[in-house]
Motif scaffolding. Structure first.
Motif, mmCIF file in Angstrom:
data_model
loop_
_atom_site.group_PDB
_atom_site.id
_atom_site.type_symbol
_atom_site.label_atom_id
_atom_site.label_comp_id
_atom_site.label_asym_id
_atom_site.label_seq_id
_atom_site.Cartn_x
_atom_site.Cartn_y
_atom_site.Cartn_z
ATOM 1 N N ALA A 115 66.765 -52.829 -106.467
ATOM 2 C CA ALA A 115 66.674 -53.313 -104.966
ATOM 3 C C ALA A 115 66.250 -54.702 -104.744
ATOM 4 O O ALA A 115 65.623 -55.496 -105.743
ATOM 5 C CB ALA A 115 65.389 -52.466 -104.162
ATOM 6 N N GLU A 116 66.921 -55.418 -103.973
ATOM 7 C CA GLU A 116 66.418 -56.864 -103.717
ATOM 8 C C GLU A 116 65.388 -56.903 -103.067
ATOM 9 O O GLU A 116 64.674 -56.122 -102.280
ATOM 10 C CB GLU A 116 67.593 -57.213 -102.666
ATOM 11 N N ALA A 117 64.456 -58.115 -103.219
ATOM 12 C CA ALA A 117 63.133 -58.402 -102.524
ATOM 13 C C ALA A 117 62.908 -59.991 -102.666
ATOM 14 O O ALA A 117 63.677 -60.701 -103.334
ATOM 15 C CB ALA A 117 62.045 -57.857 -103.442
ATOM 16 N N LYS A 118 62.051 -60.494 -101.811
ATOM 17 C CA LYS A 118 61.692 -61.855 -101.529
ATOM 18 C C LYS A 118 60.259 -61.839 -102.340
ATOM 19 O O LYS A 118 59.400 -61.067 -102.335
ATOM 20 C CB LYS A 118 61.642 -62.117 -100.230
ATOM 21 N N VAL A 119 59.996 -62.932 -103.137
ATOM 22 C CA VAL A 119 58.847 -63.567 -103.754
ATOM 23 C C VAL A 119 57.978 -63.897 -102.693
ATOM 24 O O VAL A 119 58.047 -64.795 -102.216
ATOM 25 C CB VAL A 119 59.019 -64.291 -104.784
ATOM 26 N N VAL A 120 56.714 -63.138 -102.589
ATOM 27 C CA VAL A 120 55.738 -63.627 -101.047
ATOM 28 C C VAL A 120 54.644 -64.264 -101.815
ATOM 29 O O VAL A 120 53.741 -64.604 -101.083
ATOM 30 C CB VAL A 120 55.486 -62.348 -100.341
ATOM 31 N N GLY A 121 54.348 -64.020 -103.065
ATOM 32 C CA GLY A 121 52.992 -64.544 -103.638
ATOM 33 C C GLY A 121 53.221 -64.588 -105.080
ATOM 34 O O GLY A 121 53.534 -63.805 -105.853
ATOM 35 N N ILE A 122 52.352 -65.541 -105.789
ATOM 36 C CA ILE A 122 52.032 -65.457 -107.243
ATOM 37 C C ILE A 122 50.395 -65.671 -107.238
ATOM 38 O O ILE A 122 49.868 -66.674 -106.835
ATOM 39 C CB ILE A 122 52.677 -66.750 -107.773
ATOM 40 N N ASN A 123 49.691 -64.673 -107.783
ATOM 41 C CA ASN A 123 48.170 -64.597 -108.056
ATOM 42 C C ASN A 123 47.883 -65.537 -108.936
ATOM 43 O O ASN A 123 48.566 -66.134 -109.930
ATOM 44 C CB ASN A 123 47.618 -63.410 -107.857
ATOM 45 N N GLU A 124 46.588 -65.927 -109.118
ATOM 46 C CA GLU A 124 45.924 -66.740 -109.964
ATOM 47 C C GLU A 124 46.125 -66.489 -111.305
ATOM 48 O O GLU A 124 45.900 -67.419 -112.370
ATOM 49 C CB GLU A 124 44.431 -66.891 -109.549
ATOM 50 N N ARG A 125 46.520 -64.881 -111.803
ATOM 51 C CA ARG A 125 46.616 -64.811 -113.036
ATOM 52 C C ARG A 125 48.213 -64.689 -113.247
ATOM 53 O O ARG A 125 48.583 -64.070 -114.364
ATOM 54 C CB ARG A 125 45.996 -63.224 -113.175
ATOM 55 N N GLY A 126 49.067 -65.279 -112.438
ATOM 56 C CA GLY A 126 50.484 -65.330 -112.558
ATOM 57 C C GLY A 126 51.106 -63.987 -112.530
ATOM 58 O O GLY A 126 52.073 -63.812 -112.613
ATOM 59 N N GLY A 127 50.536 -63.190 -111.733
ATOM 60 C CA GLY A 127 51.253 -61.742 -111.094
ATOM 61 C C GLY A 127 52.015 -62.011 -110.013
ATOM 62 O O GLY A 127 51.587 -62.937 -108.968
ATOM 63 N N ILE A 128 53.281 -61.407 -109.975
ATOM 64 C CA ILE A 128 54.182 -61.518 -108.798
ATOM 65 C C ILE A 128 54.120 -60.624 -107.895
ATOM 66 O O ILE A 128 54.164 -59.368 -108.141
ATOM 67 C CB ILE A 128 55.621 -61.558 -109.362
ATOM 68 N N LEU A 129 54.150 -60.912 -106.436
ATOM 69 C CA LEU A 129 53.938 -60.180 -105.363
ATOM 70 C C LEU A 129 55.342 -60.234 -104.680
ATOM 71 O O LEU A 129 55.818 -61.422 -104.396
ATOM 72 C CB LEU A 129 52.895 -60.493 -104.307
ATOM 73 N N LEU A 130 55.916 -59.161 -104.336
ATOM 74 C CA LEU A 130 57.161 -59.126 -103.521
ATOM 75 C C LEU A 130 56.832 -58.417 -102.127
ATOM 76 O O LEU A 130 55.897 -57.878 -101.991
ATOM 77 C CB LEU A 130 58.022 -58.203 -104.232
ATOM 78 N N ASP A 131 57.773 -58.777 -101.138
ATOM 79 C CA ASP A 131 57.781 -57.861 -99.804
ATOM 80 C C ASP A 131 58.137 -56.717 -99.907
ATOM 81 O O ASP A 131 57.809 -55.795 -99.163
ATOM 82 C CB ASP A 131 58.776 -59.085 -98.882
ATOM 83 N N ARG A 132 58.934 -56.143 -100.928
ATOM 84 C CA ARG A 132 59.048 -54.735 -100.998
ATOM 85 C C ARG A 132 59.243 -54.410 -102.497
ATOM 86 O O ARG A 132 59.636 -55.087 -103.415
ATOM 87 C CB ARG A 132 60.176 -54.399 -100.216
ATOM 88 N N THR A 133 59.043 -53.106 -102.852
ATOM 89 C CA THR A 133 59.094 -52.832 -104.564
ATOM 90 C C THR A 133 59.625 -51.276 -104.714
ATOM 91 O O THR A 133 59.263 -50.512 -103.980
ATOM 92 C CB THR A 133 57.702 -53.171 -105.064
ATOM 93 N N VAL A 134 60.586 -51.462 -105.970
ATOM 94 C CA VAL A 134 60.707 -49.796 -106.259
ATOM 95 C C VAL A 134 59.590 -49.651 -107.302
ATOM 96 O O VAL A 134 59.645 -48.619 -108.223
ATOM 97 C CB VAL A 134 62.139 -50.095 -106.858
ATOM 98 N N PHE A 135 58.713 -50.642 -107.977
ATOM 99 C CA PHE A 135 57.881 -50.276 -109.111
ATOM 100 C C PHE A 135 56.386 -49.706 -108.606
ATOM 101 O O PHE A 135 55.980 -50.237 -107.503
ATOM 102 C CB PHE A 135 57.467 -51.818 -109.697
ATOM 103 N N TYR A 136 56.350 -48.369 -109.244
ATOM 104 C CA TYR A 136 54.925 -47.784 -108.976
ATOM 105 C C TYR A 136 53.781 -48.578 -109.774
ATOM 106 O O TYR A 136 54.057 -49.001 -110.942
ATOM 107 C CB TYR A 136 55.303 -46.455 -109.436
ATOM 108 N N ALA A 137 52.808 -48.617 -109.059
ATOM 109 C CA ALA A 137 51.671 -49.232 -109.552
ATOM 110 C C ALA A 137 50.576 -48.326 -110.145
ATOM 111 O O ALA A 137 50.409 -47.204 -109.449
ATOM 112 C CB ALA A 137 50.819 -50.170 -108.571
#
Length: 238
Positions: free
Chosen positions: A17-39
């Motif tokens: 799926a397409e998504a937009k990058v909405v954040g990079i946290n202080e540890r270099g983790g990538i935050l997206l507006d939508r995700t297919v990845f289960y946490a």
């Protein structure tokens, strides 16, 4: 920050799926507006895969975890990966083979709670095997007996579906909760239930196959004594 839309919750079979990058946290983790990845959560490991950038380069995702809250999903890049730009559109590619094995094992563990109707005190899901810890006071059924029940339930091809109830409805029906140590995620006002035919209904936030026939044959690999009443039952693919 707006919370991540959990695409896997409505369609666990969506692998890209397409998504937009909405954040990079202080540890270099990538935050997206939508995700297919289960946490990582509920005994199920976080998904792995890749993020395809606009220039065609790939970012390897080593695992997926929750951020400061359950509404932030953090995609953890592999060591030394380049990071995408804020606002960049990427395409997510799930390692589908691993996720599907997690879904099959996870659904198999739900069936194990039907075959062994005792309180559950813990559990773990993997791509090769999974286990549940049961609070059993007295004799444990034979391994072969549990295995036969488990495979009969899987082969019966029960439909697997999800529905939602309010926190209040769950509190009024404590019998729905099979786990002793882990309470279902409450606080958002509603809780997701996973229904397997007319044989099982319990709160769960994980990913599952759409019918039990998709699980395939299972074996009870081992029954371990983990304390006075604690019995760990391990299942794996046959």
């Amino acid at each position: 920050m707006a919370e991540t839309t959990l695409l896997f919750r409505d369609d666990p079979y969506l692998s890209t799926a397409e998504a937009k990058v909405v954040g990079i946290n202080e540890r270099g983790g990538i935050l997206l507006d939508r995700t297919v990845f289960y946490a990582t959560g509920g005994g199920q490991p976080g998904d792995v895969g890749t993020l395809e950038r606009e220039d065609g380069s790939m970012i390897k995702i080593a695992t997926t975890v929750y951020g400061d809250s359950k509404s932030d999903i953090v995609h953890v890049p592999g060591e030394g990966s380049a990071l995408p730009a804020l606002g960049e559109t990427i395409v997510q590619h799930l390692d589908w083979a691993t996720r599907h094995r997690h879904m099959r094992i996870h659904t198999g563990l739900h069936l194990l709670t039907v075959a062994l109707p005792f309180p559950v005190s813990g559990g773990r899901i993997g791509a090769e095997e999974g286990h549940l810890d049961f609070d059993i006071d007295g004799a444990v059924p034979a391994k072969e007996e549990i295995e036969a029940k488990l495979n009969a339930l899987a082969a019966a091809d029960h439909a697997v579906s999800t529905e939602w109830i309010t926190d209040e409805e769950l509190l009024a029906n404590p019998g729905l909760v099979k786990t002793m140590s882990v309470m279902p995620p409450m606080g958002s006002g509603r809780v997701r239930l996973v229904r397997i035919g007319d044989i099982d209904l319990q709160p769960c936030g994980g990913t599952h196959v759409q019918s039990t026939g998709e699980i395939g044959p299972l074996v009870v690999a081992k029954i371990e004594n983990k304390g006075k009443q604690n019995r760990r039952v391990r299942i794996r693919f046959a």
